[in-house]
Design a protein around this motif. Structure first.
Motif, PDB file in Angstrom:
ATOM      1  N   GLY A 159      45.003  25.053  36.431  1.00 30.57           N
ATOM      2  CA  GLY A 159      45.644  26.285  36.147  1.00 30.57           C
ATOM      3  C   GLY A 159      44.999  26.522  34.124  1.00 30.57           C
ATOM      4  N   HIS A 160      44.212  28.056  34.682  1.00 35.42           N
ATOM      5  CA  HIS A 160      43.326  28.557  33.165  1.00 35.42           C
ATOM      6  C   HIS A 160      44.372  29.653  32.957  1.00 35.42           C
ATOM      7  N   GLY A 161      45.692  30.120  33.483  1.00 34.01           N
ATOM      8  CA  GLY A 161      45.902  31.038  33.067  1.00 34.01           C
ATOM      9  C   GLY A 161      45.414  32.633  33.404  1.00 34.01           C
ATOM     10  N   LYS A 162      45.739  33.659  32.404  1.00 35.86           N
ATOM     11  CA  LYS A 162      45.037  35.113  32.324  1.00 35.86           C
ATOM     12  C   LYS A 162      43.863  34.685  32.878  1.00 35.86           C
ATOM     13  N   SER A 163      42.925  35.647  33.319  1.00 36.52           N
ATOM     14  CA  SER A 163      42.255  36.040  33.624  1.00 36.52           C
ATOM     15  C   SER A 163      41.423  37.776  32.867  1.00 36.52           C
ATOM     16  N   TYR A 164      40.754  37.717  32.762  1.00 39.75           N
ATOM     17  CA  TYR A 164      39.266  39.100  31.666  1.00 39.75           C
ATOM     18  C   TYR A 164      38.305  39.483  32.482  1.00 39.75           C
ATOM     19  N   LEU A 165      38.178  38.074  33.559  1.00 40.97           N
ATOM     20  CA  LEU A 165      37.109  38.990  33.926  1.00 40.97           C
ATOM     21  C   LEU A 165      37.002  40.538  34.806  1.00 40.97           C
ATOM     22  N   TYR A 166      37.821  40.079  35.167  1.00 41.43           N
ATOM     23  CA  TYR A 166      37.690  41.701  35.994  1.00 41.43           C
ATOM     24  C   TYR A 166      38.887  42.429  35.433  1.00 41.43           C
ATOM     25  N   ASP A 167      38.859  43.894  35.392  1.00 44.79           N
ATOM     26  CA  ASP A 167      40.147  44.705  34.476  1.00 44.79           C
ATOM     27  C   ASP A 167      41.117  45.332  35.267  1.00 44.79           C
ATOM     28  N   ASN A 168      42.227  44.300  34.303  1.00 48.79           N
ATOM     29  CA  ASN A 168      43.190  44.375  33.757  1.00 48.79           C
ATOM     30  C   ASN A 168      43.990  45.661  34.275  1.00 48.79           C
ATOM     31  N   HIS A 169      43.457  46.841  34.082  1.00 48.77           N
ATOM     32  CA  HIS A 169      43.859  47.826  33.578  1.00 48.77           C
ATOM     33  C   HIS A 169      44.069  48.551  35.412  1.00 48.77           C
ATOM     34  N   THR A 170      43.394  47.828  36.485  1.00 54.63           N
ATOM     35  CA  THR A 170      43.150  48.748  37.613  1.00 54.63           C
ATOM     36  C   THR A 170      43.511  47.133  38.462  1.00 54.63           C
ATOM     37  N   THR A 171      44.497  48.598  39.621  1.00 56.91           N
ATOM     38  CA  THR A 171      44.784  47.244  40.629  1.00 56.91           C
ATOM     39  C   THR A 171      44.281  46.314  41.825  1.00 56.91           C
ATOM     40  N   GLU A 172      42.681  47.210  42.027  1.00 56.21           N
ATOM     41  CA  GLU A 172      41.767  45.851  42.296  1.00 56.21           C
ATOM     42  C   GLU A 172      41.214  45.170  41.482  1.00 56.21           C
ATOM     43  N   GLY A 173      41.131  44.840  39.821  1.00 56.67           N
ATOM     44  CA  GLY A 173      41.097  44.112  38.308  1.00 56.67           C
ATOM     45  C   GLY A 173      42.006  43.010  39.362  1.00 56.67           C
ATOM     46  N   ARG A 174      42.924  43.717  38.388  1.00 54.43           N
ATOM     47  CA  ARG A 174      44.195  42.299  38.951  1.00 54.43           C
ATOM     48  C   ARG A 174      44.083  41.415  39.767  1.00 54.43           C
ATOM     49  N   TYR A 175      44.186  42.053  41.192  1.00 58.00           N
ATOM     50  CA  TYR A 175      44.195  41.452  42.016  1.00 58.00           C
ATOM     51  C   TYR A 175      42.807  40.329  42.597  1.00 58.00           C
ATOM     52  N   ASN A 176      41.567  41.093  41.417  1.00 56.99           N
ATOM     53  CA  ASN A 176      40.667  39.882  41.140  1.00 56.99           C
ATOM     54  C   ASN A 176      40.197  38.746  40.491  1.00 56.99           C
ATOM     55  N   ASN A 177      41.675  39.215  39.673  1.00 60.56           N
ATOM     56  CA  ASN A 177      42.164  38.025  38.908  1.00 60.56           C
ATOM     57  C   ASN A 177      42.777  36.806  38.805  1.00 60.56           C
ATOM     58  N   ARG A 178      43.552  37.350  40.303  1.00 60.53           N
ATOM     59  CA  ARG A 178      44.298  36.387  40.750  1.00 60.53           C
ATOM     60  C   ARG A 178      43.211  36.158  41.942  1.00 60.53           C
TER      61      ARG A 178
END
Length: 165
Positions: free
Chosen positions: A132-151
């Protein structure tokens, strides 16, 4: 070689089991270190990590839902083709919402839930390691889609060092 620099180097080496770090001094004056560096950086069989699109998680959840199963079935097929000296690492991630500690635990649970699903379908548990790595910033966390893709879950196929077996 400050404590901060040594920590940064340690953090870099933990990114991948394929990471090799040696100092120039070690390589110039230690033949064994040079040989290990050459073998591990040039001849070690390491495959790049890959994200499987379709294994994502709802906010604050780690359960596998039915929408992930088609992708997991493809992963299961791919895992069945691994050679004896290969294993898989499953890396879990979260979006950036929440505390570091909470997200680290949640990302571990996500990786473990994928492992449990694969094992329930016949994959040998000893060939799978979870992280487990915790928070990801690969995708834009300021958008719903980006947050979903980071999960998400990343898979990394690696070769087991036969010398250490």
């Amino acid at each position: 070689k400050t404590d901060e620099e040594l920590k940064a180097i340690t953090d870099l080496t933990s990114i991948s089991s394929c990471t090799v770090i040696q100092t120039a001094e070690q390589l110039l004056h230690n033949e064994e270190a040079l040989n290990d560096f050459i073998e591990n950086s040039l001849y070690k069989e390491c495959l790049k990590a890959f994200s499987l699109t379709g294994i994502n998680f709802a906010f604050d959840r780690f359960n596998i839902d039915s929408s992930s199963e088609p992708t997991l079935k493809k992963a299961l097929e791919a895992l069945s083709t691994l050679q004896d000296h290969q294993k898989v690492e499953i890396h879990g991630w979260t979006d950036y919402m929440g505390s570091e500690k909470y997200n680290l635990e949640l990302s571990k649970k996500r990786a473990e839930s994928v492992k449990a699903w694969l094992v329930s379908k016949g994959t040998n548990a000893s060939r799978i390691e979870t992280f487990g790595h915790g928070k990801s910033y690969l995708y834009d966390n300021h958008t719903t889609e980006g947050r979903y893709n980071n999960r998400r879950i990343d898979f990394r196929v690696i070769s087991i060092d036969r010398k250490k077996q």
